[in-house]
Design a protein around this motif. Structure first.
Motif, PDB file in Angstrom:
ATOM      1  N   GLU A  16       0.829  -1.208   0.000  1.00  0.00           N
ATOM      2  CA  GLU A  16       0.000   0.000   0.000  1.00  0.00           C
ATOM      3  C   GLU A  16       0.865   1.261   0.000  1.00  0.00           C
ATOM      4  O   GLU A  16       0.419   2.327  -0.413  1.00  0.00           O
ATOM      5  CB  GLU A  16      -0.929  -0.037   1.231  1.00  0.00           C
TER       6      GLU A  16
ATOM      7  N   LEU B  10       0.168 -14.873  -0.621  1.00  0.00           N
ATOM      8  CA  LEU B  10      -1.132 -15.511  -0.376  1.00  0.00           C
ATOM      9  C   LEU B  10      -1.816 -14.870   0.831  1.00  0.00           C
ATOM     10  O   LEU B  10      -3.000 -14.536   0.780  1.00  0.00           O
ATOM     11  CB  LEU B  10      -0.957 -17.017  -0.146  1.00  0.00           C
TER      12      LEU B  10
ATOM     13  N   GLU C 156      -5.296 -12.791   0.906  1.00  0.00           N
ATOM     14  CA  GLU C 156      -6.390 -13.244   1.777  1.00  0.00           C
ATOM     15  C   GLU C 156      -6.856 -12.105   2.677  1.00  0.00           C
ATOM     16  O   GLU C 156      -8.052 -11.928   2.905  1.00  0.00           O
ATOM     17  CB  GLU C 156      -5.925 -14.408   2.656  1.00  0.00           C
ATOM     18  N   ASP C 157      -5.886 -11.356   3.199  1.00  0.00           N
ATOM     19  CA  ASP C 157      -6.198 -10.244   4.086  1.00  0.00           C
ATOM     20  C   ASP C 157      -7.143  -9.259   3.383  1.00  0.00           C
ATOM     21  O   ASP C 157      -8.210  -8.919   3.889  1.00  0.00           O
ATOM     22  CB  ASP C 157      -4.876  -9.566   4.491  1.00  0.00           C
TER      23      ASP C 157
ATOM     24  N   GLN D 290     -10.640 -10.817   2.704  1.00  0.00           N
ATOM     25  CA  GLN D 290     -11.498 -11.017   3.882  1.00  0.00           C
ATOM     26  C   GLN D 290     -11.875  -9.716   4.572  1.00  0.00           C
ATOM     27  O   GLN D 290     -12.955  -9.610   5.146  1.00  0.00           O
ATOM     28  CB  GLN D 290     -10.789 -11.913   4.904  1.00  0.00           C
ATOM     29  N   THR D 291     -10.961  -8.735   4.530  1.00  0.00           N
ATOM     30  CA  THR D 291     -11.218  -7.567   5.371  1.00  0.00           C
ATOM     31  C   THR D 291     -11.617  -6.324   4.592  1.00  0.00           C
ATOM     32  O   THR D 291     -12.352  -5.496   5.105  1.00  0.00           O
ATOM     33  CB  THR D 291      -9.981  -7.232   6.238  1.00  0.00           C
ATOM     34  N   GLU D 292     -11.114  -6.156   3.368  1.00  0.00           N
ATOM     35  CA  GLU D 292     -11.433  -4.930   2.619  1.00  0.00           C
ATOM     36  C   GLU D 292     -12.459  -5.172   1.520  1.00  0.00           C
ATOM     37  O   GLU D 292     -13.268  -4.306   1.227  1.00  0.00           O
ATOM     38  CB  GLU D 292     -10.154  -4.335   2.002  1.00  0.00           C
TER      39      GLU D 292
ATOM     40  N   LEU E 111      -8.880 -18.379  -3.093  1.00  0.00           N
ATOM     41  CA  LEU E 111      -7.440 -18.551  -3.301  1.00  0.00           C
ATOM     42  C   LEU E 111      -6.997 -19.893  -2.728  1.00  0.00           C
ATOM     43  O   LEU E 111      -7.382 -20.247  -1.616  1.00  0.00           O
ATOM     44  CB  LEU E 111      -6.672 -17.434  -2.584  1.00  0.00           C
TER      45      LEU E 111
ATOM     46  N   PHE F 133      -5.635   0.542  -7.369  1.00  0.00           N
ATOM     47  CA  PHE F 133      -5.022  -0.769  -7.086  1.00  0.00           C
ATOM     48  C   PHE F 133      -4.160  -0.584  -5.851  1.00  0.00           C
ATOM     49  O   PHE F 133      -3.885   0.564  -5.451  1.00  0.00           O
ATOM     50  CB  PHE F 133      -4.220  -1.301  -8.290  1.00  0.00           C
ATOM     51  N   ILE F 134      -3.753  -1.680  -5.252  1.00  0.00           N
ATOM     52  CA  ILE F 134      -2.985  -1.572  -4.002  1.00  0.00           C
ATOM     53  C   ILE F 134      -1.702  -0.777  -4.256  1.00  0.00           C
ATOM     54  O   ILE F 134      -0.894  -1.168  -5.101  1.00  0.00           O
ATOM     55  CB  ILE F 134      -2.641  -2.970  -3.428  1.00  0.00           C
TER      56      ILE F 134
ATOM     57  N   ARG G  10      -9.786   0.791   4.602  1.00  0.00           N
ATOM     58  CA  ARG G  10      -9.065   1.340   3.454  1.00  0.00           C
ATOM     59  C   ARG G  10      -9.994   2.324   2.744  1.00  0.00           C
ATOM     60  O   ARG G  10     -11.134   1.982   2.422  1.00  0.00           O
ATOM     61  CB  ARG G  10      -8.690   0.202   2.505  1.00  0.00           C
TER      62      ARG G  10
ATOM     63  N   TRP H  33      -4.015  10.572   3.175  1.00  0.00           N
ATOM     64  CA  TRP H  33      -3.534   9.237   2.808  1.00  0.00           C
ATOM     65  C   TRP H  33      -2.503   8.739   3.826  1.00  0.00           C
ATOM     66  O   TRP H  33      -2.521   7.577   4.249  1.00  0.00           O
ATOM     67  CB  TRP H  33      -2.950   9.258   1.398  1.00  0.00           C
TER      68      TRP H  33
ATOM     69  N   LEU I 282      -2.272   5.402   6.017  1.00  0.00           N
ATOM     70  CA  LEU I 282      -1.164   4.484   5.710  1.00  0.00           C
ATOM     71  C   LEU I 282      -0.238   4.247   6.897  1.00  0.00           C
ATOM     72  O   LEU I 282       0.167   3.117   7.153  1.00  0.00           O
ATOM     73  CB  LEU I 282      -0.367   5.091   4.543  1.00  0.00           C
TER      74      LEU I 282
ATOM     75  N   ARG J  36      -7.182 -19.816   8.717  1.00  0.00           N
ATOM     76  CA  ARG J  36      -6.681 -18.701   7.897  1.00  0.00           C
ATOM     77  C   ARG J  36      -7.631 -17.513   7.861  1.00  0.00           C
ATOM     78  O   ARG J  36      -7.487 -16.634   7.026  1.00  0.00           O
ATOM     79  CB  ARG J  36      -6.352 -19.173   6.474  1.00  0.00           C
TER      80      ARG J  36
ATOM     81  N   TRP K 197      -9.301 -14.022   9.154  1.00  0.00           N
ATOM     82  CA  TRP K 197      -9.016 -12.818   9.931  1.00  0.00           C
ATOM     83  C   TRP K 197     -10.195 -12.540  10.855  1.00  0.00           C
ATOM     84  O   TRP K 197     -11.342 -12.811  10.501  1.00  0.00           O
ATOM     85  CB  TRP K 197      -8.809 -11.624   9.013  1.00  0.00           C
TER      86      TRP K 197
ATOM     87  N   MET L 281     -14.837 -10.390  11.385  1.00  0.00           N
ATOM     88  CA  MET L 281     -14.701  -9.219  10.523  1.00  0.00           C
ATOM     89  C   MET L 281     -16.092  -8.776  10.088  1.00  0.00           C
ATOM     90  O   MET L 281     -16.940  -9.610   9.759  1.00  0.00           O
ATOM     91  CB  MET L 281     -13.906  -9.576   9.272  1.00  0.00           C
TER      92      MET L 281
END
Ligand SMILES: [Zn+2]
Lengths: 1001, 91
Positions: free
Chosen positions: A709, A740, A744-745, A748-750, A758, A892-893, B27, B39, B43, B64, B66, B84
């Motif tokens: 980021e 990976l 996944e982060d 699942q979170t954003e 995946l 994009f990231i 985000r 930003w 960040l 796996r 979160w 989450m």
């Protein structure tokens, strides 16, 4: 030496089985049940070591883990010898060899003892103050200091013993098998709780086990007899596990505890072999009951450290438990009632007690009266002010105490003795409680720190909770246990208890002397050799915090973590500084409670089991063909394949040339492979890569760059679109797991709304990469029915195919710049596919190459390696890869970070090529780049990231990051080395085939 | 060593998990419309509280997944664990 120091009719020592052992080379004898310390004492050996700083003679002082002096080297085998073990904790076994440490040349004649006569010159922090200046002399001092003051020798060869780890889960863990622990264990077990009881000794019972005294009775039996019956009843519970010889080392949060079980340390030398020596138990307990008891305190007076001076309770244990007399004419010195128990035990066993010196005015408890009745002299309101005897105590000096206790007054009495027992009261063992994060409170009346508040499900019972009288121990332990376990065990109701109660208490942290303070040696920390005077000096020099005083004087900093010295250090600080002890706070006890062997800590994770090793399905072929390997993460990768006498450089030059001239083959199975599926797979790739993916045709491959980021390059790789909603992503070998988990982060979170799945498939496929102008011919032999024409199977595309009916995926992609293919096939067919390619390529001199050649070939083409040419501070723009950043994509990231004020600076470090003026000169990776060497200070403009000698270009090439590099193309730079300056020219990053002609050759 | 109650798997040893920093930092949906300062706030800026802290954890060597955790950093007591997207328990 022929004195008979062993009494007969003892229950705990088997006098029919004699054991021979060696101490300092001399053969001696003891019995089964002895510790090394009790056996030495039975042989009238008191002097076992020299003190750390002054090299004063020191003897056995205690009978447990708090022993500060009897610290010995066990064994003399170069792999099995063990330093710093406490003689009081070593069970005697046939073949045991022990020797003194910290004395040279011998314990009886020690050169360092001269320090003792110069001791006024060695005050607190002497080593810090003297040897730190001038700083460069330290090397010189260190040699001599270590030689004369070292604590034992480390083994020089690998440990041959086996160590083990195991997990244990239980409802209740009870630490300590004394009277409270045993009652608690029985209560828990009776109520069907899964219970574990551990104790560091070889048998349960604690000190009550040998307490046979008229003053301490339960239900009309001696307390030891009553307890013995209780212990016998424990055998009837299936839900109770008892572990003896097991020391609780650490108590962490959430009731996670580590205990070390000694399995073979007590066995005869010949029986130890091939067995697990120690096991580290990793315990998760729902509830913990601490019943670790208390430690006796010493008394602090002039020359209180001579061999023959013991804690009074230790003399009692040696006579009652081991049947060993610590002396023939014993004096006792106390501020409380417990020395009187020792007097009675000694008297019962026929050992004469000279007298008891008691600092109290006069007291009339049951047990004191008993001693008076035996006709033993008591010096009330008196203090031992000095002792005599160099290698063994032979006399004490006694004087009356002034009313306020600060001075010794009256006539001095000399009393001959060969042993002195001292007792300064008791300190609850709260070490485990504080390790677990518990907070202590201070009880003024007898100066003890007690468990107070804890966040965990735990209690402390018995004397570690401040109960020192037998009736209180029983009553309070039972009540606390019932309440804690929420049960009602009435076994212990209505017990009839006789217990002598201590009536008077008095404490003086530093006892007075008839000499001025500077002329005395009242030792505080016996192991680190610091005295009460050192503490006072530290306070005079301005130290206030206990933690600072500790470090400055080294009090409490030895391997016993100040078990015997901490309370007195605190007391003297509080007294001198005029503050209350409870307000001063205490120092922190840290795990382990007693030292752990490295073996127990690492368990089975040694040698090849130290870390996981990952091998590709083709690994055996590489081994057979004499590859050298390199570790990439956990992977073993073929590095290069030397032929006959080739060195690495020669092998890599040959491999690199063959790959470009005809054909090379690489095992690329370690590259990370992630299977991406779902209706939003394309959108997902749009968001994680810098370039656009929606329009990638099915069956096509694309190179992608992934940022953090913060806009910095994170990883790269080629991703293939297998079908509409199905991609196969490749990552760098080292980055696979991180990529990976990062993806996944975000998923699942954003972006939980995205339909994407995946799956790591790195281990599922083997990857064989064939490159070079003849790669097409070789592949057509391996897969004859696959159309390899550029039209049907162009660069950056993929085909499903069959090799002998086994499905595989063939990608036409290239990391070398050559025409090349990657075959992905189920792992189990990896090796046979590899061998087929080798066979098919024989006529074209197909040459296996390793990672080093791969790196060289890609450097010729200027392809980066994420992690080698980037270091977390490089943006794609810095890498001159602007072309890969999509201008159309909204996000994009890392996108937003690419135009932060810092990332848009023109003069950032940027990736460039370097050519040396002398084409034979190879730069060192990591070497700094400067523009001139005359002006000081010299500005470092960048560094070399990759450097090789290219056999295909016949010159040295390098990649580098260089400040403002894009604008410096064609400029001269200097790479200064230790013995020369190398002149270089900044160039483009692509050295070979700029037009990409070879891709379609 | 904590005992962590994974909302998907139940109580497991801490060694199966990895910590992922402060929770509830979303985000930005439109990063391009943010100033450098805004930003940077997203960040770089993270709290480091002595006391109750909301943090992200991942059951790395398990499911796996979160999830979020409320932990008191002064004594490591875990007050709550939640999935989450779920609302944090009120302070
Ligand atoms: Zn889970």
């Amino acid at each position: 030496m022929s004195k008979n120091l062993r009494i007969t009719n003892n229950n705990f020592i088997d006098q029919t089985s004699r054991i021979s052992f060696k101490f300092d080379g001399k053969t001696l004898y003891g019995f089964k049940g002895d510790t090394l310390a009790s056996a030495l004492l039975a042989n009238n050996i008191h002097l076992v070591g020299r003190s750390f700083k002054y090299h004063r003679p020191r003897g056995i002082m205690t009978c447990g883990s708090e022993e500060p002096n009897a610290i010995l080297q066990i064994g003399n085998d170069s792999s099995m010898t063990e330093p710093n073990t406490r003689a009081t904790e070593i069970e005697l076994y046939e073949g045991l060899e022990a020797s003194s440490q910290n004395c040279w040349p011998s314990v009886n004649f020690d050169i360092g003892a001269i320090n003792n006569f110069f001791s006024p010159l060695i005050p607190a922090a002497f080593y810090y103050k003297t040897f730190m200046w001038p700083a460069n002399f330290w090397k010189l001092y260190e040699y001599f200091i270590r030689k004369s003051a070292g604590l034992g020798r480390s083994p020089t060869e690998p440990d041959k013993d086996i160590y083990d780890h195991r997990y244990l889960h239980c409802d209740v863990l009870i630490v300590g098998g004394g009277i409270s622990g045993i009652m608690a264990a029985k209560t828990a077990a009776k109520n069907n709780l899964n219970t574990v009881l551990i104790d560091d000794k070889n048998i349960l019972g604690g000190t009550t086990l040998f307490q046979q005294n008229e003053c301490f009775k339960i239900n009309n039996s001696y307390s030891n007899e009553w307890l013995k019956k209780e212990i016998e009843t424990l055998n009837s519970f299936n839900n109770l596990t008892i572990k003896t010889r097991t020391t609780l080392a650490a108590y962490h949060s959430y009731n996670y505890l580590l205990a070390r079980e000694n399995l073979t340390d007590h066995l005869d030398l010949k029986d130890k072999k091939d067995k697990i020596r120690q096991r580290l138990w990793k315990i998760r307990a729902k509830k913990v009951i601490i019943a670790t008891g208390a430690m006796e305190r010493p008394l602090i007076f002039d020359n209180n450290d001579r061999p023959g001076i013991f804690l009074s309770s230790s003399i009692k244990k040696y006579i009652d438990f081991y049947g060993v007399k610590c002396g023939q004419k014993i004096s006792l010195f106390t501020n409380n009632d417990s020395a009187y128990e020792t007097a009675i035990s000694l008297n019962n066993r026929g050992v004469s007690v000279n007298s008891v010196v008691d600092i109290r005015d006069k007291t009339n408890s049951l047990i004191v009266k008993q001693v008076e009745k035996l006709g033993i002299k008591i010096h009330w309101k008196s203090s031992v002010i000095n002792t005599n005897g160099y290698k063994k105590i032979n006399c004490i000096e006694i004087m009356k105490l002034s009313d306020d206790g600060t001075a010794a007054v009256g006539k001095k009495i000399n009393e001959e003795c060969d042993c002195l027992g001292i007792s300064g009261g008791w300190t609850p063992r709260v070490h485990l409680f504080t390790q677990s994060g518990g907070k202590l409170k201070f009880r003024d009346e007898d100066n003890v720190f007690l468990p107070d508040k804890s966040e965990l499900s735990q209690i402390s019972i018995g004397s570690c909770n401040g109960d020192f009288e037998l009736d209180e121990v029983v009553k309070n332990s039972v009540n606390l246990t019932n309440k804690f376990l929420n049960v009602n065990n009435n076994d212990y109701e209505n017990l009839e208890i006789i217990a002598s109660k201590e009536i008077d208490k008095k404490n003086i942290w530093l006892l007075p002397s008839d000499k001025p303070l500077g002329k005395t040696k009242p030792f505080l920390d016996f192991q680190n050799d610091s005295t009460a005077n050192d503490i006072k000096l530290a306070l005079r020099e301005g130290f206030k915090s206990i933690e600072h005083v500790k470090r400055y004087t080294t009090t409490g900093m030895a391997t016993d973590q100040g078990k015997l010295s901490n309370m007195h250090a605190l007391g003297i600080i509080a007294e001198t500084a005029g503050v209350k002890m409870g307000e001063l706070g205490t120092t922190t006890f840290r795990p382990p409670y007693t030292p752990l062997t490295f073996g127990a800590i690492v368990g089975r994770n040694v040698g090849e089991f130290f870390d996981i090793t990952r091998k590709t399905p083709i690994h055996d072929w590489h081994v057979k063909n004499k590859a050298e390997f390199e570790n990439v993460g956990q992977w073993k990768r073929a590095w290069y394949y030397p032929r006959s006498n080739e060195n690495m450089h020669e092998a890599v030059q040959r491999e690199s040339k063959a790959a470009r001239d005809s054909a090379g083959i690489l095992d690329a199975s370690t590259l990370g492979k992630i299977d991406i599926q779902g209706t939003d797979a394309s959108e997902f790739l749009n968001r994680v890569y810098t370039n656009a993916w929606s329009k990638l045709e099915i069956g096509k491959c694309r190179y992608g760059l992934m940022l953090n980021e913060d806009g910095m390059v994170y990883d790269d790789g080629v991703t293939t679109r297998l079908s509409e909603n199905h991609y196969l992503m490749t990552t760098t070998t080292g980055g696979a797991a991180n990529v990976l988990s990062k993806m996944e982060d975000y998923l699942q979170t954003e972006w939980p709304e995205l339909d994407v799945y995946l799956t790591s498939v790195t281990d599922h496929y083997a990857t064989v990469s064939i490159c070079g102008p003849n790669s097409k011919k070789i592949l057509s032999k391996v897969i004859p029915n696959l159309d390899l024409s550029d039209k049907k199977f162009p660069h950056m595309s993929f085909k499903n195919a069959l090799i002998d009916n086994i499905k595989c995926r063939v990608m036409r992609i290239s990391f070398t710049g050559e025409h090349s293919y990657e075959i992905n096939i189920q792992s189990s067919y990896g090796k046979s596919t590899w061998e087929k390619c080798i066979d098919a390529g024989k006529e074209f001199n197909i040459t296996p190459y390793g990672t080093e050649t791969m790196h060289l070939l890609r450097a010729e083409k200027g392809f980066i390696i994420a992690g080698q040419d980037t270091d977390g501070t490089m943006t794609p723009v810095d890498l001159q890869m602007d072309w890969i950043i999509s201008k159309k994509k909204y996000d994009f990231i890392g996108k937003r970070s690419l135009y932060r004020s810092d990332t848009i600076r023109e003069d950032r470090k940027q990736l460039v090529g370097l050519l040396t003026d002398d084409p034979k000169e190879i730069l060192e990776e990591g070497a700094q780049i400067v523009s001139e060497t005359n002006k000081q200070p010299i500005e470092m403009l960048g560094h070399v990231t990759s450097s090789y000698f290219s056999p295909n270009l016949n010159k040295s090439i390098a990649l580098a990051v260089l400040k403002n590099g894009k604008k410096l193309k064609g400029q001269k730079m200097i790479v200064p080395m230790k013995d020369k300056k190398i002149n270089v020219t900044v160039t483009d990053t692509i050295f070979l085939d700029k037009e990409n002609k070879r891709l379609n050759a | 060593m904590f005992l962590i109650n994974c909302p998907y798997c139940g109580e497991r040893d801490q060694s199966e998990f990895s910590a992922g920093g402060e929770a509830h930092i979303e985000r930005p949906k439109q990063p391009t419309e943010l100033s450098d300062d805004q930003w940077a706030e997203f960040l770089f800026m993270r709290k480091n509280i002595k006391g109750i802290q909301y943090e992200r954890w991942n059951h790395t060597h398990g499911c796996r997944k979160w999830f979020n955790m409320v932990r008191d950093t002064s004594n490591d007591k875990i007050h709550a664990v939640y999935k989450m997207g779920e609302k944090p328990p009120v302070k």
